[in-house]
Design an enzyme around this catalytic site. Structure first.
Site, PDB file in Angstrom:
ATOM      1  N   GLN A  17     -21.472  48.824  55.693  1.00 58.82           N
ATOM      2  CA  GLN A  17     -21.463  50.001  54.818  1.00 58.82           C
ATOM      3  C   GLN A  17     -20.256  50.123  53.889  1.00 58.82           C
ATOM      4  OE1 GLN A  17     -21.515  54.884  54.890  1.00 58.82           O
ATOM      5  NE2 GLN A  17     -21.922  53.862  56.802  1.00 58.82           N
ATOM      6  N   SER A  18     -19.050  49.893  54.425  1.00 64.79           N
ATOM      7  CA  SER A  18     -17.861  50.254  53.635  1.00 64.79           C
ATOM      8  C   SER A  18     -17.785  49.478  52.322  1.00 64.79           C
ATOM      9  CB  SER A  18     -16.588  50.011  54.465  1.00 64.79           C
ATOM     10  OG  SER A  18     -16.448  48.627  54.739  1.00 64.79           O
ATOM     11  N   LEU A  72     -26.140  31.810  50.320  1.00 69.74           N
ATOM     12  CA  LEU A  72     -25.218  30.682  50.224  1.00 69.74           C
ATOM     13  C   LEU A  72     -24.485  30.528  51.544  1.00 69.74           C
ATOM     14  CD1 LEU A  72     -24.017  28.698  48.051  1.00 69.74           C
ATOM     15  CD2 LEU A  72     -22.181  30.364  47.747  1.00 69.74           C
ATOM     16  N   LYS A  75     -19.981  27.832  54.582  1.00 64.65           N
ATOM     17  CA  LYS A  75     -19.338  26.872  55.489  1.00 64.65           C
ATOM     18  C   LYS A  75     -19.863  25.455  55.238  1.00 64.65           C
ATOM     19  CE  LYS A  75     -17.985  30.145  59.034  1.00 64.65           C
ATOM     20  NZ  LYS A  75     -18.386  30.859  60.239  1.00 64.65           N
ATOM     21  N   GLY A  98     -14.245  40.701  58.843  1.00 66.58           N
ATOM     22  CA  GLY A  98     -13.233  40.925  59.861  1.00 66.58           C
ATOM     23  C   GLY A  98     -11.946  40.210  59.448  1.00 66.58           C
ATOM     24  N   ARG A 104     -10.416  31.602  57.176  1.00 63.79           N
ATOM     25  CA  ARG A 104     -11.125  30.590  57.990  1.00 63.79           C
ATOM     26  C   ARG A 104     -12.222  29.903  57.177  1.00 63.79           C
ATOM     27  NH1 ARG A 104     -10.696  34.493  62.060  1.00 63.79           N
ATOM     28  NH2 ARG A 104     -12.878  35.128  61.986  1.00 63.79           N
ATOM     29  N   LYS A 136     -11.302  44.518  64.610  1.00 62.48           N
ATOM     30  CA  LYS A 136     -12.508  44.857  63.852  1.00 62.48           C
ATOM     31  C   LYS A 136     -12.735  46.353  63.971  1.00 62.48           C
ATOM     32  CE  LYS A 136     -14.957  40.512  64.339  1.00 62.48           C
ATOM     33  NZ  LYS A 136     -16.196  39.870  64.776  1.00 62.48           N
ATOM     34  N   TYR A 138     -15.344  49.838  62.975  1.00 64.37           N
ATOM     35  CA  TYR A 138     -16.510  50.515  62.406  1.00 64.37           C
ATOM     36  C   TYR A 138     -16.157  51.986  62.134  1.00 64.37           C
ATOM     37  CZ  TYR A 138     -19.622  46.583  63.420  1.00 64.37           C
ATOM     38  OH  TYR A 138     -20.236  45.358  63.427  1.00 64.37           O
ATOM     39  N   GLU A 139     -17.081  52.650  61.446  1.00 65.44           N
ATOM     40  CA  GLU A 139     -16.891  54.032  60.991  1.00 65.44           C
ATOM     41  C   GLU A 139     -16.163  54.946  61.983  1.00 65.44           C
ATOM     42  OE1 GLU A 139     -17.856  55.829  58.089  1.00 65.44           O
ATOM     43  OE2 GLU A 139     -16.843  57.462  59.110  1.00 65.44           O
ATOM     44  N   ASP A 168     -16.254  54.651  56.282  1.00 65.14           N
ATOM     45  CA  ASP A 168     -16.914  53.577  55.528  1.00 65.14           C
ATOM     46  C   ASP A 168     -17.044  53.923  54.045  1.00 65.14           C
ATOM     47  OD1 ASP A 168     -17.290  51.767  57.554  1.00 65.14           O
ATOM     48  OD2 ASP A 168     -19.249  52.523  58.134  1.00 65.14           O
ATOM     49  N   GLY A 247      -8.034  75.785  54.310  1.00 67.88           N
ATOM     50  CA  GLY A 247      -7.170  76.220  53.205  1.00 67.88           C
ATOM     51  C   GLY A 247      -6.572  77.589  53.464  1.00 67.88           C
ATOM     52  N   GLY A 248      -6.020  78.186  52.433  1.00 65.26           N
ATOM     53  CA  GLY A 248      -5.325  79.461  52.563  1.00 65.26           C
ATOM     54  C   GLY A 248      -6.248  80.672  52.573  1.00 65.26           C
ATOM     55  N   GLN A 249      -7.542  80.458  52.354  1.00 70.04           N
ATOM     56  CA  GLN A 249      -8.491  81.577  52.347  1.00 70.04           C
ATOM     57  C   GLN A 249      -9.366  81.442  53.594  1.00 70.04           C
ATOM     58  OE1 GLN A 249      -8.121  83.735  49.980  1.00 70.04           O
ATOM     59  NE2 GLN A 249      -7.096  82.585  48.351  1.00 70.04           N
TER      60      GLN A 249
HETATM   61  N1  COA Z   1     -21.929  31.730  54.915  1.00 73.02           N
HETATM   62  C1  COA Z   1     -21.406  31.295  56.075  1.00 73.02           C
HETATM   63  N2  COA Z   1     -20.752  32.103  56.918  1.00 73.02           N
HETATM   64  C2  COA Z   1     -20.639  33.390  56.579  1.00 73.02           C
HETATM   65  C3  COA Z   1     -21.161  33.909  55.387  1.00 73.02           C
HETATM   66  C4  COA Z   1     -21.835  33.018  54.529  1.00 73.02           C
HETATM   67  N3  COA Z   1     -22.377  33.436  53.382  1.00 73.02           N
HETATM   68  N4  COA Z   1     -20.893  35.231  55.324  1.00 73.02           N
HETATM   69  C5  COA Z   1     -20.229  35.530  56.454  1.00 73.02           C
HETATM   70  N5  COA Z   1     -20.086  34.415  57.213  1.00 73.02           N
HETATM   71  C6  COA Z   1     -19.413  34.298  58.502  1.00 73.02           C
HETATM   72  C7  COA Z   1     -17.927  34.430  58.347  1.00 73.02           C
HETATM   73  O1  COA Z   1     -17.335  33.232  57.906  1.00 73.02           O
HETATM   74  C8  COA Z   1     -17.525  34.858  59.726  1.00 73.02           C
HETATM   75  O2  COA Z   1     -17.475  33.748  60.576  1.00 73.02           O
HETATM   76  P1  COA Z   1     -16.178  33.358  61.484  1.00 73.02           P
HETATM   77  O3  COA Z   1     -15.944  34.545  62.382  1.00 73.02           O
HETATM   78  O4  COA Z   1     -16.643  32.134  62.211  1.00 73.02           O
HETATM   79  O5  COA Z   1     -15.032  33.120  60.608  1.00 73.02           O
HETATM   80  C9  COA Z   1     -18.706  35.745  60.112  1.00 73.02           C
HETATM   81  O6  COA Z   1     -19.804  35.358  59.342  1.00 73.02           O
HETATM   82  C10 COA Z   1     -18.499  37.222  59.753  1.00 73.02           C
HETATM   83  O7  COA Z   1     -17.528  37.735  60.505  1.00 73.02           O
HETATM   84  P2  COA Z   1     -17.167  39.296  60.493  1.00 73.02           P
HETATM   85  O8  COA Z   1     -16.942  39.859  59.152  1.00 73.02           O
HETATM   86  O9  COA Z   1     -15.994  39.419  61.420  1.00 73.02           O
HETATM   87  O10 COA Z   1     -18.502  39.972  61.051  1.00 73.02           O
HETATM   88  P3  COA Z   1     -18.769  40.744  62.414  1.00 73.02           P
HETATM   89  O11 COA Z   1     -20.213  41.086  62.400  1.00 73.02           O
HETATM   90  O12 COA Z   1     -18.280  39.969  63.582  1.00 73.02           O
HETATM   91  O13 COA Z   1     -17.895  42.088  62.305  1.00 73.02           O
HETATM   92  C11 COA Z   1     -17.160  44.086  61.194  1.00 73.02           C
HETATM   93  C12 COA Z   1     -18.330  43.141  61.497  1.00 73.02           C
HETATM   94  C13 COA Z   1     -17.667  45.135  60.236  1.00 73.02           C
HETATM   95  C14 COA Z   1     -16.676  44.734  62.484  1.00 73.02           C
HETATM   96  C15 COA Z   1     -16.007  43.279  60.539  1.00 73.02           C
HETATM   97  O14 COA Z   1     -16.519  42.592  59.424  1.00 73.02           O
HETATM   98  C16 COA Z   1     -14.831  44.137  60.100  1.00 73.02           C
HETATM   99  O15 COA Z   1     -14.025  44.581  60.911  1.00 73.02           O
HETATM  100  N6  COA Z   1     -14.709  44.363  58.785  1.00 73.02           N
HETATM  101  C17 COA Z   1     -13.578  45.078  58.213  1.00 73.02           C
HETATM  102  C18 COA Z   1     -13.671  46.551  58.410  1.00 73.02           C
HETATM  103  C19 COA Z   1     -14.953  47.137  57.897  1.00 73.02           C
HETATM  104  O16 COA Z   1     -15.290  47.023  56.744  1.00 73.02           O
HETATM  105  N7  COA Z   1     -15.644  47.836  58.794  1.00 73.02           N
HETATM  106  C20 COA Z   1     -16.726  48.701  58.428  1.00 73.02           C
HETATM  107  C21 COA Z   1     -17.991  48.040  58.292  1.00 73.02           C
HETATM  108  S1  COA Z   1     -19.130  49.240  57.767  1.00 73.02           S
END
Ligand code: COA
Length: 425
Positions: A17-18, A72, A75, A98, A104, A136, A138-139, A168, A247-249
């Site tokens: 979402q964010s 795409l 990797k 994340g 990476r 990591k 979430y909201e 988010d 607020g103040g009201q």
């Molecule tokens: N091709 C190949 N690999 C891809 C890809 C693509 N097009 N897009 C994503 N990936 C891979 C990444 O390389 C990564 O792999 P790795 O861990 O081996 O390096 C993986 O997919 C994605 O990892 P991540 O973003 O950590 O996803 P997650 O599902 O484990 O965690 C969150 C989700 C939201 C917790 C995390 O992304 C996060 O903390 N984000 C920052 C804060 C945030 O925005 N949170 C709110 C979300 S609403």
């Protein structure tokens, strides 16, 4: 009329979402947003909270309007080549992976800068530098760590998260502002820069009045909080204040006619000082205009519970809309508690494009929010979200100038296609 961000190209690595809220805003303003998704998988929200089987969820569609989608595998070696070519052609890369994911993947900031020194790289993370930077988030984690939850709810209950997605969508808004600011800076610096917005920081920014109150506590009780009137001492930290005004009201949520059966038959009522005399007349307490216990705001502070109980006796005789009509005639600030059902049926929100109906090829018609920010010379038409990989070949040809032969080669490499197809081969 032209779109304000026409000509800006965004490489959108966002998910959930964010980040998607941020890039959707930029797309609404006219940027060409190219969403990169994993072949066969896509943004995880496509399949989350699905209301119709095998159809992109509302979660996804409502956050990804006006974008193009390319699948795409970044990797895959060929995928990395395509990504490099896209970095050369785009102005901004936005991501909310994340911590450490982009590094990476082989695309740290330094590398992106060497490929395209004008590129702006914008990131959302849960936390800024510090003990939690690798976490990591979430909201609701952001709401809890940014100060919103500790100050939301009632004093005698647990901390509460709010329905508004301030962690988010709130951070997405912050990031969008950072991006357009960096784009403006680039017009005279000629260089890209990094833009980061941490969700904890975004929530704290939105909860700043509670940090204000934290400091006021050092100088005495917070007299506009109902607990002051109830004689309950304050602790060390800003307490939860129920529906007290921040607020103040002074203000409260009060019952209206029908509250016994309708969970939203309530109104927010603010006892704004300049209209106090009108409030006294409306509720049938004209003596309060001159009575020493009620005439002045400072005299009212210890009596807010009693005063709001009396006002509620009046609001309970009216529906929330009747009360709104009566109070607005006297400029008394108030607002009915509107349900999502009422908002989705609201004609004026439809007329301004704040609520829009969108047609989707597999879902059919659905409601969404449109752009809440209106520019007079830059209309924001809401277009449906893309299907997974809908624009893959189009982007390779149009944006990167690849020939049919090159596109076929990239398909053959497995960088663009879902595992199912690769397995079938
Ligand atoms: N091709 C190949 N690999 C891809 C890809 C693509 N097009 N897009 C994503 N990936 C891979 C990444 O390389 C990564 O792999 P790795 O861990 O081996 O390096 C993986 O997919 C994605 O990892 P991540 O973003 O950590 O996803 P997650 O599902 O484990 O965690 C969150 C989700 C939201 C917790 C995390 O992304 C996060 O903390 N984000 C920052 C804060 C945030 O925005 N949170 C709110 C979300 S609403």
């Amino acid at each position: 009329m032209s779109q304000a961000l026409k000509g800006v190209r965004i490489l959108d690595f966002t998910h959930v979402q964010s980040g998607p809220t941020c890039t959707q805003l930029l797309a609404w303003f006219g940027a060409d947003v190219i969403k990169i998704e994993r072949p066969g998988v896509g943004d995880i929200t496509r399949g989350q909270l699905q209301d119709i089987p095998n159809v992109d969820s509302l979660y996804f569609t409502m956050l990804n309007h006006n974008k193009r989608s390319i699948t795409l595998d970044t990797k895959n070696p060929k995928g990395k080549e395509v990504l490099t070519a896209l970095i050369k052609q785009c102005d901004v890369l936005v991501e909310n992976f994340g911590p450490g994911v982009l590094d990476r993947m082989g695309f740290p900031w330094e590398k992106i800068q060497s490929i395209n020194p004008k590129m702006i790289v914008a990131s959302i993370k849960g936390f800024g530098p510090g003990p939690y930077e690798d976490c990591k988030v979430y909201e609701n984690v952001a709401q809890c760590t940014g100060g919103a939850a500790s100050t939301t709810g009632f004093r005698d209950g647990p901390p509460l998260v709010t329905g508004a997605q301030i962690g988010d969508s709130g951070t997405g808004l912050h990031l969008a502002l950072g991006i357009v600011t960096a784009l403006y800076h680039r017009t005279h610096s000629g260089k890209g820069q990094r833009v980061t917005a941490a969700m904890q920081d975004g929530v704290l920014n939105l909860a700043r009045v509670k940090l204000r109150d934290q400091q006021r506590l050092a100088h005495g009780p917070l007299k506009e909080y109902s607990q002051f009137g109830e004689g309950i001492p304050f602790g060390e930290a800003t307490p939860r204040a129920g529906n007290d005004s921040g607020g103040g009201q002074p203000g409260r949520i009060l019952k209206c006619k029908g509250w016994e059966n309708d969970p939203n038959a309530y109104i927010y009522f603010i006892t704004q000082a300049p209209v106090w005399e009108k409030i006294c007349d409306v509720i049938g307490e004209p003596d309060w205009k001159t009575h020493p216990d009620y005439a002045k705001p400072v005299a009212r502070l210890p009596r807010l519970n009693e005063i709001f109980a009396r006002i509620e006796q009046w609001t309970m005789t009216k529906t929330k809309f009747e009360a709104m009509d009566i109070l607005n005639k006297d400029d008394i600030p108030c607002g009915p508690i509107l349900s999502m059902k009422e908002l989705s049926e609201d004609k004026s929100l439809r007329a301004t494009g704040t609520v829009v109906e969108v047609d989707h090829p597999t879902r059919g018609k659905y409601l969404s929010v449109g752009n809440p920010i209106k520019l007079s010379d830059s209309p924001a038409d809401v277009k449906r979200s893309p299907l997974l990989g809908e624009h893959t070949d189009e982007i390779l040809r149009e944006v990167l100038g690849f020939s049919d032969h090159q596109v076929a080669d990239i398909h053959d490499s497995g960088a663009l296609d879902p595992p199912r197809k690769q397995a079938a081969e």
